[in-house]
Design an enzyme around this catalytic site. Structure first.
Site, short mmCIF file in Angstrom:
data_model
loop_
_atom_site.label_atom_id
_atom_site.label_comp_id
_atom_site.label_asym_id
_atom_site.label_seq_id
_atom_site.Cartn_x
_atom_site.Cartn_y
_atom_site.Cartn_z
CG ASP A 221 -0.35 -0.52 2.48
OD1 ASP A 221 0.88 -0.47 2.61
OD2 ASP A 221 -1.10 -0.99 3.35
CG ASN B 260 -9.07 -1.28 11.53
OD1 ASN B 260 -8.19 -2.02 11.09
ND2 ASN B 260 -9.40 -0.13 10.95
CG HIS C 279 -5.96 -2.16 8.55
ND1 HIS C 279 -6.05 -0.80 8.78
CD2 HIS C 279 -4.67 -2.47 8.84
CE1 HIS C 279 -4.88 -0.34 9.17
NE2 HIS C 279 -4.02 -1.33 9.21
CD GLU D 143 -8.83 1.07 7.33
OE1 GLU D 143 -8.56 0.07 8.03
OE2 GLU D 143 -8.46 2.22 7.62
#
Ligand code: F6R
Length: 241
Positions: free
Chosen positions: A67, A136, A138, A143
């Site tokens: 990313d 979270n 990810h 996400e």
């Protein structure tokens, strides 16, 4: 799925570096999927040490990062281009042009995502994908959602990710709100996945990912359906299993 426990984050890094080193020894032109963030730093330090000791050679290897932030200059100290240069690329011997990070400054981001997926396919797919995990759940910047997105795509970062990554920037306002991320399909197509999690703050999401239902609200949970995934944890990250 294999889960291995270690006493320290340094040992997690050593174990991951051994797996990557073994990958490069068995297939010198391996395609590596690489991650940024705090989790892989000990891995990269160990790989640099192994490279300097003459054990690991990157000269035929190819890498694709997971990313990159959108609209952050590549030279910015918080860009993933810069991170990879500082933490790994400047210290080992990848051939020029063999390391790839998505271009978050492309005029046409959708075209950049398509180009990135095609480049991975053209390279023969990812042999070993290194992953961290967000608080979270990810992986990459996939996400929490009500679906798994297959291909490389532009992501709106959640508030929890913005807050987690704020530590690298001068202020929260400086954290980019969008990023390009490999999709879950591209990650799942990797022949082997190595996920690292260290620290007590990852214990709850590690438990959710491994013990609860497969659910796009915790994107990492999909890894349980991958045929060759190795999870490397320190005792703190494993403390809720
Ligand atoms: C980084 C990435 C992210 C991180 C995750 C954990 O390229 O894709 O998924 O792996 O946010 O970050 P750290 O390791 O900093 O806790």
């Amino acid at each position: 799925m294999q889960v291995h426990l270690y006493d320290s984050a340094a040992q997690v890094g050593q174990a991951a570096a051994i797996l990557i080193g073994a990958q490069l020894i068995s297939k010198p032109n391996a395609v590596l999927g690489l991650a940024t963030g705090s989790s892989p730093i000990p891995t990269y330090q160990e790989l640099i040490r192994m490279h300097r000791a003459g054990v690991v050679d990157f000269s035929s290897a190819v890498s694709f990062n997971l990313d990159e932030y959108c609209r952050l200059p590549e030279s910015h100290p918080c860009s993933y281009h810069d991170f990879m240069h500082q933490q790994l690329f400047a210290h080992v011997n990848f051939a020029q042009g063999n390391t790839h990070v998505p271009n978050g400054n492309a005029a046409d981001l959708a075209a950049e995502c398509a180009r990135y997926d095609q480049a991975i396919a053209k390279a023969g797919g990812i042999d070993l994908q290194l992953l961290g995990i967000g608080h979270n759940g990810h992986i990459g910047f996939n996400e929490p959602s009500d679906q798994f997105v297959y291909g490389c795509h532009v992501v709106k970062l959640t508030q929890s990710t913005i807050e987690a990554n704020r530590r690298f920037f001068d202020s929260e306002a400086d954290v980019p709100r969008e990023a390009i991320s490999l999709g879950i399909g591209s990650i799942m197509n990797a022949k082997r996945v190595v996920l690292l999690a260290t620290g007590y703050d990852k214990a709850e999401v590690v438990r959710r990912s491994i013990r609860e239902d497969i659910d796009p609200a915790t994107q990492a949970s999909i890894l349980r359906t991958h045929p060759n995934v190795i999870i490397l944890l320190d005792r703190a990250a494993a403390s809720k299993l």
